[in-house]
Design an enzyme around this catalytic site. Structure first.
Site, PDB file in Angstrom:
ATOM      1  N   GLU A  59       0.935  -1.178   0.311  1.00 47.42           N
ATOM      2  CA  GLU A  59       0.068   0.215   0.029  1.00 47.42           C
ATOM      3  C   GLU A  59       0.819   1.256   0.035  1.00 47.42           C
ATOM      4  O   GLU A  59       2.120   1.299   0.173  1.00 47.42           O
ATOM      5  CB  GLU A  59      -0.804   0.078   1.341  1.00 47.42           C
ATOM      6  CG  GLU A  59      -1.966  -1.203   1.337  1.00 47.42           C
ATOM      7  CD  GLU A  59      -2.644  -1.105   2.612  1.00 47.42           C
ATOM      8  OE1 GLU A  59      -2.282  -0.340   3.430  1.00 47.42           O
ATOM      9  OE2 GLU A  59      -3.699  -1.802   2.689  1.00 47.42           O
ATOM     10  N   HIS A  67       4.376   0.770   1.973  1.00 51.49           N
ATOM     11  CA  HIS A  67       4.573  -0.088   3.208  1.00 51.49           C
ATOM     12  C   HIS A  67       3.801  -1.228   2.716  1.00 51.49           C
ATOM     13  O   HIS A  67       2.897  -1.498   2.208  1.00 51.49           O
ATOM     14  CB  HIS A  67       3.963   0.468   4.511  1.00 51.49           C
ATOM     15  CG  HIS A  67       2.529   0.854   4.460  1.00 51.49           C
ATOM     16  ND1 HIS A  67       1.930   1.792   3.907  1.00 51.49           N
ATOM     17  CD2 HIS A  67       1.589  -0.089   4.985  1.00 51.49           C
ATOM     18  CE1 HIS A  67       0.342   1.585   3.920  1.00 51.49           C
ATOM     19  NE2 HIS A  67       0.418   0.412   4.720  1.00 51.49           N
ATOM     20  N   HIS A  69       1.951  -5.169   4.138  1.00 53.00           N
ATOM     21  CA  HIS A  69       1.403  -6.070   5.418  1.00 53.00           C
ATOM     22  C   HIS A  69       1.373  -7.404   4.778  1.00 53.00           C
ATOM     23  O   HIS A  69       1.436  -7.763   3.716  1.00 53.00           O
ATOM     24  CB  HIS A  69       0.021  -5.542   5.460  1.00 53.00           C
ATOM     25  CG  HIS A  69      -0.085  -4.464   6.125  1.00 53.00           C
ATOM     26  ND1 HIS A  69       0.283  -3.786   7.310  1.00 53.00           N
ATOM     27  CD2 HIS A  69      -0.863  -3.131   5.640  1.00 53.00           C
ATOM     28  CE1 HIS A  69      -0.151  -2.553   7.509  1.00 53.00           C
ATOM     29  NE2 HIS A  69      -0.610  -2.125   6.490  1.00 53.00           N
ATOM     30  N   TYR A 107      -8.497  -6.281   7.025  1.00 54.26           N
ATOM     31  CA  TYR A 107      -7.710  -4.818   7.143  1.00 54.26           C
ATOM     32  C   TYR A 107      -6.712  -4.794   6.091  1.00 54.26           C
ATOM     33  O   TYR A 107      -6.371  -3.920   5.450  1.00 54.26           O
ATOM     34  CB  TYR A 107      -7.049  -4.894   8.769  1.00 54.26           C
ATOM     35  CG  TYR A 107      -5.959  -3.743   8.907  1.00 54.26           C
ATOM     36  CD1 TYR A 107      -6.329  -2.335   9.018  1.00 54.26           C
ATOM     37  CD2 TYR A 107      -4.798  -3.921   8.949  1.00 54.26           C
ATOM     38  CE1 TYR A 107      -5.652  -1.468   9.174  1.00 54.26           C
ATOM     39  CE2 TYR A 107      -3.859  -3.084   8.930  1.00 54.26           C
ATOM     40  CZ  TYR A 107      -4.514  -1.505   9.114  1.00 54.26           C
ATOM     41  OH  TYR A 107      -3.573  -0.682   9.201  1.00 54.26           O
ATOM     42  N   ASP A 111      -7.309  -1.708   0.985  1.00 57.32           N
ATOM     43  CA  ASP A 111      -7.001  -0.855  -0.282  1.00 57.32           C
ATOM     44  C   ASP A 111      -5.667  -1.053  -0.874  1.00 57.32           C
ATOM     45  O   ASP A 111      -4.560  -0.443  -0.546  1.00 57.32           O
ATOM     46  CB  ASP A 111      -6.940   0.718   0.270  1.00 57.32           C
ATOM     47  CG  ASP A 111      -6.715   1.670  -1.109  1.00 57.32           C
ATOM     48  OD1 ASP A 111      -7.010   1.292  -1.929  1.00 57.32           O
ATOM     49  OD2 ASP A 111      -6.189   2.682  -0.602  1.00 57.32           O
TER      50      ASP A 111
END
Length: 323
Positions: A59, A67, A69, A107, A111
């Site tokens: 993202e 960054h 995830h 989560y 996006d």
């Protein structure tokens, strides 16, 4: 001293860190690496823990920097005391235990700009089934077991026996509750009543004739009915007065009849053979007249009784003759 102290503090911080979880949530801040590169690195790194699913998403921050995830799911809990165990090159990963994998995955995918995924995602509270193996049979809950017992049991004894074999601990600790539920599900069938005194002939019936007592004692006429049957009666008050007069007259004749019968019995009068009651005898007149009037009052139609207006005229003329 400070160097030694600082080094000892550093070793102490490393010793205090410990991660042990099958679901790991990683965050790499300001990391421009490709998601596929990160995912393949994590797969090789955790091979001994049998990784089942890896999801890596890249993202952008509001300042334009990247960054990443990552969600890592393993069959065996991934265990490490090295806080830099998941570092990639010079990028340090923030390590967290994913207690709710569904929320973490939601989560991560809010996006995404780039995404890489490998393996089969394991939803929360579901065990991983390796390819080629059948899932373990689901153990029924207590509610399902009791529903099955209540559906198939046909008697109180069978119900308690099924509970004992299916839920032995509950049967041993809550037997009184199961006995109560069994009595409610299979109540005792009431035996048909058998009369200890069988019916016999009609020997207890009253042989008295009620009609003979009913007519002279409880013979009642409503004022409304008397008004309809007596054309000369023009009001409800007049009907009530006529009925009261009839009642008084009837009672008076009955009393005279009883007095005459008592007087005849006391004097011991004997009827001569062949002689009928004569009108010349005072007692005979009274008895004959009383019986005749009683029969007449009990059998004659209500229309034969005079109304109060006619009765009043007759009473006044009779008084003049007497005077």
């Amino acid at each position: 001293m400070s160097t030694v102290g600082s080094s000892s503090e550093g070793r102490h911080s490393v010793r205090c860190f410990r991660h042990r979880n099958a679901n790991t949530f990683l965050t790499y801040s300001k990391c421009p690496l490709e998601p596929e590169f990160i995912g393949e690195h994590l797969f090789r790194l955790t091979r001994e823990y049998e990784p089942a699913y890896i999801l890596v998403v890249r993202e952008t921050h509001t300042d334009g920097t990247w960054h990443c995830h990552a969600l890592l799911q393993c069959i065996k809990p991934c265990t490490t005391r090295d806080e830099r165990y998941f570092d990639i090159d010079r990028y340090h990963g923030n390590i967290q235990s994913a207690k709710s994998t569904d929320k973490v995955r939601e989560y991560i995918l809010k996006d995404p700009k780039d995404k890489w995924e490998k393996g089969t995602y394991i939803p929360r509270k579901k065990s991983f089934v390796p390819p080629g193996k059948e899932p373990a049979e689901k153990k029924p809950t207590k509610d399902e077991v009791m529903r099955e017992i209540m559906t198939h049991a046909t008697s109180r004894e069978e119900y308690l026996s099924l509970v004992q074999s299916s839920l032995p601990y509950d049967w041993a600790t809550k037997l009184n509750y199961f006995e109560y539920s069994a009595s409610r599900l299979f109540p005792d069938i009431a035996e048909p009543y058998t009369n200890p005194h069988p019916t016999t002939e009609y020997d207890l019936h009253c042989n008295e004739t009620i009609e003979d007592w009913l007519k002279p004692n409880i013979y009642q006429v409503s004022p409304q009915a008397y008004k309809l049957l007596e054309p000369s009666c023009l009001s409800l008050e007049q009907a009530i007065a006529d009925l009261e007069w009839l009642d008084d007259t009837t009672r008076m004749l009955q009393e005279k009849e009883r007095e005459a019968s008592t007087s005849a019995a006391q004097h011991g009068q004997v009827k001569h053979p062949g002689l009928e009651a004569s009108d010349d005898t005072t007692t005979g007149k009274t008895i004959s007249t009383g019986l005749h009037m009683m029969k007449k009052l009990s059998t004659m139609s209500l229309t034969t009784f005079p109304s109060s207006s006619v009765r009043a005229g007759n009473d006044s003329s009779a008084a003049k003759k007497t005077t």
